[in-house]
Design a protein around this motif. Structure first.
Motif, PDB file in Angstrom:
ATOM      1  N   LEU A   1       5.120  -0.393   0.592  1.00 12.31           N
ATOM      2  CA  LEU A   1       4.713   1.099   1.256  1.00 12.31           C
ATOM      3  C   LEU A   1       2.930   0.957   1.219  1.00 12.31           C
ATOM      4  N   HIS A   2       2.357   0.318   0.428  1.00 11.73           N
ATOM      5  CA  HIS A   2       1.016   0.290   0.180  1.00 11.73           C
ATOM      6  C   HIS A   2       0.193  -0.337   1.289  1.00 11.73           C
TER       7      HIS A   2
ATOM      8  N   VAL B   1       0.667   1.793   4.467  1.00 16.53           N
ATOM      9  CA  VAL B   1      -0.569   2.662   4.453  1.00 16.53           C
ATOM     10  C   VAL B   1      -1.805   1.910   4.902  1.00 16.53           C
TER      11      VAL B   1
ATOM     12  N   SER C   1      -7.113  10.488  -1.706  1.00 13.77           N
ATOM     13  CA  SER C   1      -5.723   9.814  -1.836  1.00 13.77           C
ATOM     14  C   SER C   1      -4.655  10.916  -1.930  1.00 13.77           C
TER      15      SER C   1
ATOM     16  N   ALA D   1      -2.223  11.345   1.347  1.00  8.02           N
ATOM     17  CA  ALA D   1      -0.748  10.960   0.936  1.00  8.02           C
ATOM     18  C   ALA D   1       0.095  12.190   1.512  1.00  8.02           C
TER      19      ALA D   1
ATOM     20  N   LEU E   1       0.373  11.574   5.332  1.00  5.39           N
ATOM     21  CA  LEU E   1       1.426  10.157   5.552  1.00  5.39           C
ATOM     22  C   LEU E   1       2.712  10.218   4.911  1.00  5.39           C
ATOM     23  N   GLY E   2       3.022  11.498   4.042  1.00  9.34           N
ATOM     24  CA  GLY E   2       4.186  11.505   3.481  1.00  9.34           C
ATOM     25  C   GLY E   2       4.617  10.636   2.535  1.00  9.34           C
ATOM     26  N   THR E   3       3.679  10.101   1.581  1.00 11.56           N
ATOM     27  CA  THR E   3       3.643   9.212   0.697  1.00 11.56           C
ATOM     28  C   THR E   3       3.166   9.911  -0.844  1.00 11.56           C
ATOM     29  N   SER E   4       3.618   9.073  -1.748  1.00 11.09           N
ATOM     30  CA  SER E   4       2.856   9.538  -3.109  1.00 11.09           C
ATOM     31  C   SER E   4       1.518   9.068  -2.751  1.00 11.09           C
ATOM     32  N   ASP E   5       0.601   9.402  -4.050  1.00 10.43           N
ATOM     33  CA  ASP E   5      -0.718   8.947  -4.048  1.00 10.43           C
ATOM     34  C   ASP E   5      -0.949   7.485  -4.247  1.00 10.43           C
TER      35      ASP E   5
ATOM     36  N   PRO F   1       0.146   4.329  -3.550  1.00 11.27           N
ATOM     37  CA  PRO F   1       0.165   3.444  -2.315  1.00 11.27           C
ATOM     38  C   PRO F   1      -1.143   3.727  -1.415  1.00 11.27           C
ATOM     39  N   VAL F   2      -1.672   4.895  -1.420  1.00 12.70           N
ATOM     40  CA  VAL F   2      -2.729   5.455  -0.553  1.00 12.70           C
ATOM     41  C   VAL F   2      -3.937   4.794  -1.457  1.00 12.70           C
TER      42      VAL F   2
END
Length: 230
Positions: free
Chosen positions: A17-18, A21, A42, A46, A49-53, A55-56
């Protein structure tokens, strides 16, 4: 017990995922979608992008290491200001790497790749005539990198991407330079002639046209761009 016969589907490759991103942010920087001076956190990225912090943060750290971003005291990231000296230095490197990749591509480009380059060329012209700076920057990036990917040189592509990470956002200055009449940029743009040279597999001419495209565009920005203090 018999082993079930394989049916040739192959394995599914997964991308961390990272890395996804990073690729998204990488493209946004090179295509001028992120404005110079725009602060990036981040948390907000995040959310978008709909992700957690995590990978950002990893992607932002990688971009910082490549000098595409600088960290502020509060931990957020920002695009560093473009000084005249830094712009000239990046341009000198572009004038070495990008013509070399273009000349290599002329000898290797296939029919499918050439059709993609032709489509991007048409879209690039349309974006300029439509006075759409965002679309023009996206298509300019897509056009040039569709050529560089055909070069067959991973090392040249990496070097060119690193240069574009730093210079891509500053190309938004073209919008102000033409006073709201972006179509004037076509006088400095040689993409149609580059396509013709690639169709003929004339690597020397294609490389020289890319060089002129970069050089004349840089000269225009040196005359009309707003640079940060050294």
């Amino acid at each position: 017990m018999k082993t079930p016969a394989r049916i040739g589907l192959g394995t599914i490759e997964t991308v961390p995922l990272h890395e996804l991103v990073y690729q998204r942010l990488n493209h946004a920087l090179m295509a001028g979608q992120i404005r110079p001076g725009q602060k990036l956190t981040s948390r907000k990225l995040a959310q978008e992008l709909g992700t957690s912090d995590m990978p950002v943060r990893a992607a932002l750290s990688k971009l910082q290491a490549l000098k595409a971003l600088e960290q502020l005291p509060n931990g957020s990231m920002v695009l560093p200001g473009m000084t005249r000296q830094r712009f000239e230095d990046l341009t000198k490197s572009r004038l070495i790497c990008e013509p070399a990749a273009t000349q290599a591509a002329a000898a290797l480009v296939g029919k499918v790749e050439l059709r993609a380059i032709q489509r991007e060329s048409v879209a690039l012209t349309a974006a300029a005539k439509n006075e759409d700076l965002d679309e023009y920057l996206l298509r300019n990036h897509a056009f040039k990198f569709s050529i560089y990917r055909a070069s067959g040189s991973d090392s040249l592509q990496f070097l060119i991407e690193t240069l574009w990470l730093q210079i891509g956002p500053f190309l938004r200055q073209f919008g102000a330079g033409f006073g709201g009449h972006l179509a004037g940029i076509l006088d400095l743009d040689y993409h149609e002639e580059i396509v013709e040279a690639l169709e003929k597999r004339d690597g020397a001419t294609a490389a020289e046209l890319i060089r002129k495209d970069i050089f004349e565009g840089a000269e225009f920005l040196l005359d009309h761009g707003a640079f940060a203090a050294a």
